[in-house]
Design an enzyme around this catalytic site. Sequence first.
Site, PDB file in Angstrom:
ATOM      1  N   ALA A  50       0.839  -1.197   0.000  1.00 25.12           N
ATOM      2  CA  ALA A  50       0.000   0.000   0.000  1.00 25.12           C
ATOM      3  C   ALA A  50       0.871   1.243   0.000  1.00 25.12           C
ATOM      4  O   ALA A  50       2.024   1.213   0.423  1.00 25.12           O
ATOM      5  CB  ALA A  50      -0.918   0.004   1.219  1.00 25.12           C
ATOM      6  N   ASP A  51       0.287   2.339  -0.475  1.00 23.63           N
ATOM      7  CA  ASP A  51       0.953   3.631  -0.434  1.00 23.63           C
ATOM      8  C   ASP A  51      -0.122   4.696  -0.249  1.00 23.63           C
ATOM      9  O   ASP A  51      -1.179   4.626  -0.875  1.00 23.63           O
ATOM     10  CB  ASP A  51       1.740   3.900  -1.716  1.00 23.63           C
ATOM     11  CG  ASP A  51       2.645   5.100  -1.552  1.00 23.63           C
ATOM     12  OD1 ASP A  51       3.742   4.917  -0.993  1.00 23.63           O
ATOM     13  OD2 ASP A  51       2.248   6.215  -1.940  1.00 23.63           O
ATOM     14  N   THR A  52       0.152   5.659   0.617  1.00 26.64           N
ATOM     15  CA  THR A  52      -0.815   6.706   0.938  1.00 26.64           C
ATOM     16  C   THR A  52      -0.211   8.073   0.658  1.00 26.64           C
ATOM     17  O   THR A  52       0.952   8.316   0.983  1.00 26.64           O
ATOM     18  CB  THR A  52      -1.219   6.628   2.422  1.00 26.64           C
ATOM     19  OG1 THR A  52      -1.789   5.337   2.671  1.00 26.64           O
ATOM     20  CG2 THR A  52      -2.230   7.693   2.798  1.00 26.64           C
TER      21      THR A  52
END
Length: 169
Positions: A50-52
């Site tokens: 994941a990446d935010t």
Amino acid sequence: MLGFGFTIQVPDYEEINPPGMDPRRVPEFLARGKAEAVKPTRPGALVLAADTVVLLGDLILGKPRDSADALEMLSALNGRTHEVATGVALARDGKITASGTELSRVTFARVSDAVLRAYAASQEPLDKAGAYAIQGHGARLVEKVDGCFYNVMGLPIQLTLRLLGPYLD
């Protein structure tokens, strides 16, 4: 929290925002790159990455360089609404099997400069996109979340469960 067993493995992947890409697509692009870069310890293992990012208009607010940079980001967000976008990707044997993006809108309360300075100096913001942790002392800054709260923390639960659906019993 959901009862899944997992192993944390840091990918050998440099997070670089592609020039010209719609900022709302960047987190999924980066999550896919991370998922593909993980070399699982077991053949056939499912990799979740994941990446935010925090978006103020089309400006991506990444992780601050230092407390002064954190204060600058927090001041820009103070009393305003911004978006949080998290990309999630699944891979098996280095190939993407599913991915998606979750968007949430976060409204910051209007707080004093002293509150922002104290929070920026706390060191909590230094490894957080947008310079705040909603699950920590940064909660004091947040007035409202429209969308997935867990997305703002960095892993949107319902999107993740939908992507994992075909792999769950």
